[in-house]
Design a protein around this motif. Structure first.
Motif, PDB file in Angstrom:
ATOM      1  N   VAL A  46       0.854  -1.186   0.000  1.00 48.41           N
ATOM      2  CA  VAL A  46       0.000   0.000   0.000  1.00 48.41           C
ATOM      3  C   VAL A  46       0.887   1.232   0.000  1.00 48.41           C
ATOM      4  N   GLU A  47       0.796   2.001  -1.052  1.00 50.47           N
ATOM      5  CA  GLU A  47       1.640   3.192  -1.165  1.00 50.47           C
ATOM      6  C   GLU A  47       0.901   4.400  -0.601  1.00 50.47           C
ATOM      7  N   PHE A  48       1.585   5.115   0.292  1.00 49.32           N
ATOM      8  CA  PHE A  48       1.041   6.337   0.877  1.00 49.32           C
ATOM      9  C   PHE A  48       1.619   7.540   0.142  1.00 49.32           C
ATOM     10  N   PRO A  49       0.913   8.663   0.135  1.00 47.07           N
ATOM     11  CA  PRO A  49       1.478   9.859  -0.488  1.00 47.07           C
ATOM     12  C   PRO A  49       2.660  10.385   0.320  1.00 47.07           C
ATOM     13  N   ALA A  50       3.559  11.084  -0.348  1.00 48.13           N
ATOM     14  CA  ALA A  50       4.739  11.626   0.319  1.00 48.13           C
ATOM     15  C   ALA A  50       4.405  12.964   0.971  1.00 48.13           C
ATOM     16  N   THR A  51       3.387  12.941   1.837  1.00 50.62           N
ATOM     17  CA  THR A  51       2.964  14.137   2.562  1.00 50.62           C
ATOM     18  C   THR A  51       3.143  13.884   4.056  1.00 50.62           C
ATOM     19  N   GLN A  52       2.879  14.909   4.854  1.00 52.87           N
ATOM     20  CA  GLN A  52       2.976  14.738   6.305  1.00 52.87           C
ATOM     21  C   GLN A  52       1.979  13.695   6.796  1.00 52.87           C
ATOM     22  N   PHE A  53       0.758  13.737   6.277  1.00 48.79           N
ATOM     23  CA  PHE A  53      -0.244  12.748   6.682  1.00 48.79           C
ATOM     24  C   PHE A  53       0.156  11.337   6.254  1.00 48.79           C
ATOM     25  N   GLY A  54       0.676  11.204   5.049  1.00 45.41           N
ATOM     26  CA  GLY A  54       1.088   9.889   4.558  1.00 45.41           C
ATOM     27  C   GLY A  54       2.206   9.282   5.395  1.00 45.41           C
ATOM     28  N   PHE A  55       3.203  10.087   5.741  1.00 43.57           N
ATOM     29  CA  PHE A  55       4.296   9.572   6.553  1.00 43.57           C
ATOM     30  C   PHE A  55       3.873   9.326   7.994  1.00 43.57           C
ATOM     31  N   THR A  56       2.930  10.130   8.493  1.00 45.07           N
ATOM     32  CA  THR A  56       2.400   9.883   9.844  1.00 45.07           C
ATOM     33  C   THR A  56       1.684   8.544   9.896  1.00 45.07           C
ATOM     34  N   ALA A  57       0.820   8.306   8.918  1.00 44.54           N
ATOM     35  CA  ALA A  57       0.093   7.027   8.856  1.00 44.54           C
ATOM     36  C   ALA A  57       1.057   5.866   8.668  1.00 44.54           C
ATOM     37  N   TYR A  58       2.041   6.033   7.797  1.00 45.52           N
ATOM     38  CA  TYR A  58       3.018   4.977   7.554  1.00 45.52           C
ATOM     39  C   TYR A  58       3.815   4.652   8.827  1.00 45.52           C
ATOM     40  N   GLY A  59       4.289   5.671   9.516  1.00 46.10           N
ATOM     41  CA  GLY A  59       5.063   5.447  10.745  1.00 46.10           C
ATOM     42  C   GLY A  59       4.239   4.761  11.820  1.00 46.10           C
ATOM     43  N   ALA A  60       3.010   5.244  12.022  1.00 40.47           N
ATOM     44  CA  ALA A  60       2.156   4.656  13.057  1.00 40.47           C
ATOM     45  C   ALA A  60       1.762   3.219  12.716  1.00 40.47           C
ATOM     46  N   LEU A  61       1.390   2.973  11.465  1.00 40.71           N
ATOM     47  CA  LEU A  61       0.989   1.618  11.067  1.00 40.71           C
ATOM     48  C   LEU A  61       2.160   0.636  11.105  1.00 40.71           C
ATOM     49  N   THR A  62       3.329   1.106  10.723  1.00 40.58           N
ATOM     50  CA  THR A  62       4.491   0.222  10.751  1.00 40.58           C
ATOM     51  C   THR A  62       4.841  -0.188  12.172  1.00 40.58           C
ATOM     52  N   ILE A  63       4.887   0.774  13.083  1.00 42.00           N
ATOM     53  CA  ILE A  63       5.192   0.451  14.483  1.00 42.00           C
ATOM     54  C   ILE A  63       4.077  -0.398  15.086  1.00 42.00           C
ATOM     55  N   ALA A  64       2.830  -0.093  14.755  1.00 50.00           N
ATOM     56  CA  ALA A  64       1.709  -0.884  15.275  1.00 50.00           C
ATOM     57  C   ALA A  64       1.812  -2.334  14.828  1.00 50.00           C
ATOM     58  N   THR A  65       2.230  -2.558  13.600  1.00 49.61           N
ATOM     59  CA  THR A  65       2.357  -3.923  13.089  1.00 49.61           C
ATOM     60  C   THR A  65       3.559  -4.634  13.704  1.00 49.61           C
ATOM     61  N   VAL A  66       4.697  -3.946  13.719  1.00 52.02           N
ATOM     62  CA  VAL A  66       5.934  -4.565  14.214  1.00 52.02           C
ATOM     63  C   VAL A  66       5.812  -4.926  15.696  1.00 52.02           C
ATOM     64  N   LEU A  67       5.136  -4.104  16.469  1.00 55.14           N
ATOM     65  CA  LEU A  67       4.959  -4.410  17.896  1.00 55.14           C
ATOM     66  C   LEU A  67       3.693  -5.218  18.164  1.00 55.14           C
TER      67      LEU A  67
END
Length: 91
Positions: A46-67
């Motif tokens: 799933v590709e997110f846009p290279a915006t502040q919202f996209g990177f916020t969602a990507y960071g939160a979802l990645t950490i949520a999945t990894v943990l």
């Protein structure tokens, strides 16, 4: 009497949510201060846009999945897998 304070499950949940928030904040700050970023792809699918919202969602979802995945496995094992040493040996 209900339990008060941060013990056991409440502490783990609070720590999990705090770390997911830190991941989202790191994504937001990265998109704010770094130029020419390429769009992140969550789980390479799933590709997110290279915006502040996209990177916020990507960071939160990645950490949520990894943990979250190992945490769910620990919860499952602690509830449903029997301890062989807890049963007395047969005579």
């Amino acid at each position: 009497m209900p339990q008060r304070g941060f013990r056991g499950r409440r502490f783990v949940l609070f720590l999990y949510l705090a770390l997911v928030g830190v991941g989202g904040a790191a994504g937001f700050l990265t998109a704010t201060f770094v130029d020419n970023l390429e769009p992140p792809a969550y789980l390479f699918l799933v590709e997110f846009p290279a915006t502040q919202f996209g990177f916020t969602a990507y960071g939160a979802l990645t950490i949520a999945t990894v943990l979250g995945v190992p945490l769910l496995l620990v919860v499952y094992v602690s509830r449903y897998v029997d301890d062989p040493d807890a049963v007395s040996p047969k005579d």
